[in-house]
Design a protein around this motif. Structure first.
Motif, short mmCIF file in Angstrom:
data_model
loop_
_atom_site.label_atom_id
_atom_site.label_comp_id
_atom_site.label_asym_id
_atom_site.label_seq_id
_atom_site.Cartn_x
_atom_site.Cartn_y
_atom_site.Cartn_z
N ALA A 292 -5.84 -8.60 -3.53
CA ALA A 292 -6.21 -7.94 -2.27
C ALA A 292 -7.57 -8.42 -1.81
O ALA A 292 -8.33 -9.00 -2.58
CB ALA A 292 -6.22 -6.42 -2.46
N VAL B 72 -0.41 -2.60 4.32
CA VAL B 72 -1.38 -3.67 4.06
C VAL B 72 -0.61 -4.99 4.02
O VAL B 72 0.22 -5.20 3.13
CB VAL B 72 -2.13 -3.42 2.74
CG1 VAL B 72 -3.19 -4.51 2.54
CG2 VAL B 72 -2.78 -2.03 2.74
N ALA C 31 -5.03 0.49 -0.59
CA ALA C 31 -4.92 0.87 0.82
C ALA C 31 -5.96 1.93 1.17
O ALA C 31 -6.64 1.84 2.20
CB ALA C 31 -3.50 1.37 1.11
N ARG D 146 -0.26 5.85 6.21
CA ARG D 146 -1.20 4.71 6.28
C ARG D 146 -0.53 3.51 6.95
O ARG D 146 0.69 3.38 6.97
CB ARG D 146 -1.63 4.31 4.86
CG ARG D 146 -2.41 5.36 4.11
CD ARG D 146 -2.80 4.87 2.72
NE ARG D 146 -1.64 4.60 1.87
CZ ARG D 146 -1.01 5.50 1.13
NH1 ARG D 146 -1.41 6.77 1.14
NH2 ARG D 146 0.03 5.18 0.40
N GLY E 228 -1.68 -0.09 -5.72
CA GLY E 228 -1.35 -0.47 -4.35
C GLY E 228 -1.82 0.58 -3.37
O GLY E 228 -2.50 0.28 -2.37
N LYS E 229 -1.51 1.84 -3.64
CA LYS E 229 -1.99 2.94 -2.79
C LYS E 229 -3.51 3.02 -2.85
O LYS E 229 -4.18 3.20 -1.82
CB LYS E 229 -1.37 4.26 -3.24
CG LYS E 229 -1.94 5.48 -2.55
CD LYS E 229 -1.27 6.78 -3.00
CE LYS E 229 -1.94 8.00 -2.37
NZ LYS E 229 -1.25 9.25 -2.72
N GLY F 251 0.81 -1.22 0.00
CA GLY F 251 0.00 0.00 0.00
C GLY F 251 0.84 1.26 0.00
O GLY F 251 0.34 2.35 0.31
#
Lengths: 330, 330
Positions: free
Chosen positions: A282, A160, A230, A157, A226-227, A92
């Motif tokens: 995910a 993950v 998250a 954050r 990926g971000k 993430g």
């Protein structure tokens, strides 16, 4: 015959030496926005405003990981960047920097190193803008070896992890399934002449199956997702490097749950077993809106391991570098 | 003859596979106090309370960098840790973590990997307490290759670069000069039988010249003196990897000054040209109290390059991996 030392050692690493080679490589490398001190001192210094840094490392070795007849040096640089950036994205995080260690035979043309640098640069610029190379090491080996360590910023954050999937979560994927493996299968069956990797055969293949060959040789994993995952509340995530079946089991084991995939959503065997997609797998809470790029392929259930349409799927599949490599290079 | 698959593949990497090998290696690795997420996910996460992280990477390759007849696997792990920790220290930072990528031949005994891990652990614990291994990669290659990327914490201090030396500064060193090179010379002259590296001859040498052989095979650079130098006001610093002459010139060039060494303080040629001491060379303001461990060996002067007793010293010396390796392994 007069020995002409210059022509004996043309434009190779052994001919020009480490420092001259580095001088030609450095200007081609991408610079990182988060670089505070770059190449040239004992160490680099990278900004980590989050007070944490995400770190991953991965080797690419001539023989088990690539064949020179199929991959251009540019491809190698690109793929080395892509696979490492993907491991950062799978936490993430946003990729910020890389260090690159390359060991190459003495007779490697310096132009090959320049092309690796070009691939690294364009891979970083295309897949993770703002990331760049902050340092490295150049050495000699009889086996071309590229080792990248990549860094990322979590921007406040939580990372993950693989361990956060909960019963009821939706399983989703961003990126291709099995396409890189299809490319590898094509190369091993049709990219050869008399059983040996062949550049001309591979070039023909690339015109016939551009997506599959590119997915294998110059992958473009969905780094920015990926971000997005998250931010979208992903409860677990990983990078699909060894195939959906093996990697889904990793989330199941780490999270203490079962992962039940829909065969209709996944497709066939190559989608389950094929490695190297570097897509993002995910899990998201039930009812969550999936981030753009992700599509649902199953559901987290009670139990353990991998299921397909509710039935346990126990076939092994996947890749072990020690069991999987027959020693050939080419 | 009955083929016994078990005895064909005894306790080697190829026999047990990647995952089983990793399970045996992990428990031997040192843990890092700054580790937030360790091995087992796509990436590790390291605490960087300073909002910056110091990063360096270095390869050790069978052949150009070590011989198996002279270095035990334990030695290799220790030296790989030491050389990378030293590059972190040379920035004035405190080492916090390492990632370790190892590629080894299929027939490598798993016990060799365990011994490399033991060397890494004891090297970290001895040289940089609190530092540890937070991740890595294990793969296969015909050439044993160890690549470490190491991380450090500046603890709020400015990094000590090569470029800060000022005219009038005192040049000082912490650690040995030329001892590692003396060890290497002894190994190449007396640690051989019929010109080939020999384990028994090296063992005998190690009893006769313990300090020199240890400096080469299992170096103990003064890691903590990097922070001490930064706190003591060091204006420039680096790690002596390629020899005092070459490395002093690097500070001279980066700082735009001359470095004038005292032959009496330095000693002889092997002290000037011998590499791999991983001692710390630093400059301090005139009149500063040198931190414990450092001794003065010269003065920063106007001009450029390296001088000895006021006379320009232009001999090359030192090591280039491409020019310096004859291709032998052993």
């Amino acid at each position: 015959m007069t020995i002409d030392r210059e022509s004996e050692t043309p434009d190779t690493l052994g001919g020009v030496g480490e420092l001259a080679a580095l001088k030609r490589i450095f200007p081609r490398l991408p610079s990182a926005a988060a670089e505070l001190i770059g190449p040239g001192d004992d160490s680099a210094v990278l900004a980590t405003p989050d007070k944490r840094v995400v770190i991953t490392t991965d080797m690419m070795i001539h023989g088990p990981d690539f064949r020179m007849a199929w991959s251009s040096p540019y491809d190698l640089g690109w793929k080395a960047a892509a696979t490492n950036l993907s491991d950062v994205a799978a936490m993430g995080a946003v990729p910020t920097g890389l260090v690159v260690a390359i060991a190459a035979p003495n007779d490697t043309p310096v132009s090959s190193l320049e092309a690796i640098a070009d691939g690294l640069r364009e891979g970083c610029e295309s897949l993770a803008p703002g990331s760049g190379v902050i340092g490295g090491d150049l050495s000699v080996s009889t086996v071309l070896t590229i080792v990248i360590t990549a860094f990322g910023d979590l921007e406040g954050r939580a990372p993950v992890l693989r361990s956060g999937a909960r019963v009821g979560d939706v399983i989703a994927v961003s990126g291709t399934l099995g396409l890189a493996a299809e490319g590898l299968r094509l190369l091993f069956t049709e990219g050869v002449v008399d059983g040996e990797p062949d550049a001309a055969a591979a070039a023909t293949l690339a015109t016939q199956h551009p997506d599959a060959i590119a997915a294998q040789l110059r992958p473009a994993p969905p780094i920015a997702d990926g971000k997005a995952a998250a931010l979208g509340g992903a409860t677990s995530m990983l990078d699909l490097s060894d195939g959906l079946a093996i990697d889904a089991r990793r989330i199941a084991t780490a999270s203490g749950v079962g992962l039940d995939l829909s065969s209709e959503a996944v497709g066939g065997r190559v989608q389950l077993d094929g490695g190297e997609d570097h897509s993002l797998l995910a899990t998201f809470p039930e009812g969550a809106t999936l981030p753009a790029g992700f599509r649902a392929i199953g559901r987290v259930v009670e139990g353990e391991g991998l299921l397909v349409d509710g039935v346990a799927y126990t076939e092994r599949g996947g890749w072990d570098p020690y069991a999987g490599w027959d020693g050939a290079a080419g």
